[in-house]
Design an enzyme around this catalytic site. Sequence first.
Site, PDB file in Angstrom:
ATOM      1  CG  HIS A 151       1.379 -48.632  19.483  1.00  0.00           C
ATOM      2  ND1 HIS A 151       0.993 -48.212  20.739  1.00  0.00           N
ATOM      3  CD2 HIS A 151       2.269 -47.706  19.035  1.00  0.00           C
ATOM      4  CE1 HIS A 151       1.587 -47.058  21.023  1.00  0.00           C
ATOM      5  NE2 HIS A 151       2.376 -46.734  20.005  1.00  0.00           N
TER       6      HIS A 151
ATOM      7  CD1 TRP B 135      22.089 -50.707 -21.192  1.00  0.00           C
ATOM      8  CD2 TRP B 135      20.635 -52.383 -21.270  1.00  0.00           C
ATOM      9  NE1 TRP B 135      21.223 -50.551 -20.142  1.00  0.00           N
ATOM     10  CE2 TRP B 135      20.318 -51.559 -20.164  1.00  0.00           C
ATOM     11  CE3 TRP B 135      19.860 -53.503 -21.511  1.00  0.00           C
ATOM     12  CZ2 TRP B 135      19.254 -51.833 -19.313  1.00  0.00           C
ATOM     13  CZ3 TRP B 135      18.795 -53.775 -20.645  1.00  0.00           C
ATOM     14  CH2 TRP B 135      18.502 -52.946 -19.576  1.00  0.00           C
TER      15      TRP B 135
ATOM     16  CD  GLU C  32      14.750 -53.134  -1.508  1.00  0.00           C
ATOM     17  OE1 GLU C  32      13.507 -53.044  -1.580  1.00  0.00           O
ATOM     18  OE2 GLU C  32      15.393 -53.831  -2.300  1.00  0.00           O
TER      19      GLU C  32
ATOM     20  NE  ARG D 158      28.164 -57.299 -21.890  1.00  0.00           N
ATOM     21  CZ  ARG D 158      29.185 -56.821 -21.176  1.00  0.00           C
ATOM     22  NH1 ARG D 158      29.852 -57.623 -20.369  1.00  0.00           N
ATOM     23  NH2 ARG D 158      29.552 -55.557 -21.248  1.00  0.00           N
TER      24      ARG D 158
ATOM     25  CD  GLU E  16      12.663 -59.301  -3.889  1.00  0.00           C
ATOM     26  OE1 GLU E  16      13.762 -58.800  -3.575  1.00  0.00           O
ATOM     27  OE2 GLU E  16      12.032 -58.963  -4.890  1.00  0.00           O
TER      28      GLU E  16
ATOM     29  CG  ASN F 208      30.020 -51.600 -23.013  1.00  0.00           C
ATOM     30  OD1 ASN F 208      28.996 -50.989 -22.717  1.00  0.00           O
ATOM     31  ND2 ASN F 208      30.590 -52.475 -22.200  1.00  0.00           N
ATOM     32  N   GLY F 209      29.693 -48.120 -23.453  1.00  0.00           N
ATOM     33  CA  GLY F 209      29.968 -47.066 -22.463  1.00  0.00           C
ATOM     34  C   GLY F 209      29.185 -45.817 -22.804  1.00  0.00           C
TER      35      GLY F 209
ATOM     36  CE  LYS G 110      15.588 -57.332 -12.556  1.00  0.00           C
ATOM     37  NZ  LYS G 110      16.025 -57.042 -11.171  1.00  0.00           N
TER      38      LYS G 110
ATOM     39  CE  LYS H  61      16.725 -56.935  -3.272  1.00  0.00           C
ATOM     40  NZ  LYS H  61      15.526 -56.246  -3.428  1.00  0.00           N
TER      41      LYS H  61
ATOM     42  CB  CYS I 170      27.012 -52.300 -25.484  1.00  0.00           C
ATOM     43  SG  CYS I 170      25.906 -50.898 -25.467  1.00  0.00           S
TER      44      CYS I 170
HETATM   45  C1  BG6 Z   1       8.802 -57.358  -8.938  1.00  0.00           C
HETATM   46  C2  BG6 Z   1      10.271 -57.674  -8.794  1.00  0.00           C
HETATM   47  O1  BG6 Z   1       8.189 -58.317  -9.746  1.00  0.00           O
HETATM   48  O2  BG6 Z   1       8.616 -56.087  -9.530  1.00  0.00           O
HETATM   49  C3  BG6 Z   1      10.890 -56.644  -7.887  1.00  0.00           C
HETATM   50  O3  BG6 Z   1      10.444 -58.979  -8.232  1.00  0.00           O
HETATM   51  C4  BG6 Z   1      10.659 -55.262  -8.469  1.00  0.00           C
HETATM   52  O4  BG6 Z   1      12.293 -56.889  -7.737  1.00  0.00           O
HETATM   53  C5  BG6 Z   1       9.172 -55.025  -8.758  1.00  0.00           C
HETATM   54  O5  BG6 Z   1      11.117 -54.289  -7.539  1.00  0.00           O
HETATM   55  C6  BG6 Z   1       9.004 -53.760  -9.600  1.00  0.00           C
HETATM   56  O6  BG6 Z   1       9.648 -53.981 -10.846  1.00  0.00           O
HETATM   57  P1  BG6 Z   1      10.079 -52.715 -11.717  1.00  0.00           P
HETATM   58  O7  BG6 Z   1      10.733 -53.297 -12.922  1.00  0.00           O
HETATM   59  O8  BG6 Z   1       8.820 -51.969 -12.047  1.00  0.00           O
HETATM   60  O9  BG6 Z   1      10.995 -51.912 -10.850  1.00  0.00           O
END
Ligand code: BG6
Length: 608
Positions: free
Chosen positions: A504, A75, A481, A27, A488, A101-102, A603, A485, A2
Amino acid sequence: MCGIVGYIGYEQAAPFLLKGLEKLQYRGYDSAGVCTNDDGKLVVQKEKGKLDELKNVTDDGKNIKGTVGIGHTRWATHGKPSEINAHPHLSESGSFAVVHNGIIENYMPLKQFLTEKGMSFRSMTDTEVVVQLLEYYYEGDLLGTVLKVAAMLEGSYALAIMYKGNADEIIAVRKGSPLVIGIGKEENYLASDIPAILEKTRNIYRLENGEVAVIRRDSVQIMDYDRNPVQKSIERINWDIHAAQKDGYEHFMLKEIFEQPKAVRDTVETRIKNGRVVLEEVTLTPEQIRQFQKINIVACGSAYHVGVVAKYIFERILRKPVEVDVASEFKYRDPIIDSKTLTVVISQSGETADTKEAMLEAKRHGSHTIAIVNVVGSAIACEADDVIYTLAGPEIAVATTKAYSAQLAVIYMMAVCFGDILGTISETDYQTYVTELLALPDKIQSILAQSESLKNIASKMFACKDAFFIGRNIDYALSLEGSLKLKEISYIHSEAYAAGELKHGTISLIEEGTLVIALVTYGNLFDKIASNIKEVQTRGAYVLGIGSEEHPELRNITQSSFLIPKTCNMMLPSLAVIPMQLLAYYMAKFKGCDIDTPRNLAKSVTVE
Ligand code: BG6
């Protein structure tokens, strides 16, 4: 997280409060509100949704009088996004106003106590308990009442408090969540974060945990809960507004990587009570849990990778078959699921269309769905039968880090909680898991403290064209992962491969100088992966080994290595993912990539 702002001076407060909240929008929030003291009356205006709603109904704050006020962007953590649950919260008689906030971890017993004393509540929030406690205990000493109430609260909180009978003070309390006080000329300011006050002043006090501030127009008194004065020197902020929003970090992604200890701590600690893992959000009875014959996991991207880790953990600990699906494939493969299947849905945003559709498909087949989500009130959270929230706070960078780590923590807690119900884990193991869960944040922190060594390794690797992440068992799940990373944010082509499978076929791609990152944390298969490392090295690969302190010999068999602290096998991914996040970040940084908003990515993808 928040956002809190406060103003006390001789100008109208509301316009500044709204401008300050605007600077905290990054935020993340779902509702906003302001409260001013208008000639002895606390006037509150709050709206669900974006700040523009609040600005429209208040004419940018112009139609709210009063020269002292507090504001808040919420939030949601307890209680869905709504006008009622938005802050500021007023006490029953309207005498006190609070923004928070918290997380007040002991709000339920406190709410019960006040209800039994005849007080009534309007919202579902933990915050309303604070403002009602102030009302209940107030007998004329404002500061004394605040100190008494603050000492009763457990959890993390930043509070700003106003009393209608005192238009010359705002009282701020800090324990766990940040608060800064801005020093002006015949006016002073309060905020969760520096950006909110930077246009007014660059001179601040930072409140530390356990400190209380009495903020007046011409003075700021800071003390501890026992009223012992705390001397503070003024800190001069030289950042610009953008740097301030990242709290001094160059990118939101780096800030969020370093927020992981707190994200894991907040997600775990509110669910461990007296040494037991308690998942109150799961409505299933132990009998219903015992009846499940299979677990399905559906997710996308990094959340899917959490699901792959979860498969190894759930099958090993719960002894139930687990299927993990990329959500976009699940719905269209005619999955075999029924009421004896438990479906776990993982999503940071709670809005990913593929994942939501997969969850609805599972529900159509009668499967009970448990969602692990970071955004309160999101579509997936609302549609799932149960939702376990990760308390990672808003994640701004497109490439997820802290939410991934918080999701892993929820998986561990589910394994421990369900394993206890199924009788598949011993009490000794149970205690070990709880101990290791509580120790995770500090162990993550110890790795973050070595970020310079990852930066140094990245400086030697960022020019590579291809990278292979290899691992076995839970390390293979983790390599997925690490590879994503890197792809991406650095745009370097990368593949994750089961180390035993490399020979293989894909090993044909290994040549002189190929970068291979070997995940070697799962000690039971150390010798196996060591031979895989040898295989790629004999073909010219440069191998970075990410292993455990339990096998320091990794240093002797790889060109460079990084060792993570010891922990139980189940939780190795939470530690090993940190060096991979940092490696990807620094390689992308050296390449000059747009780290927080990588090309082509969103995102959350809300279309199938
Ligand atoms: C993708 C993001 O579009 O969606 C990834 O770039 C994310 O970072 C994936 O892991 C899943 O998104 P969410 O919000 O369902 O976890």
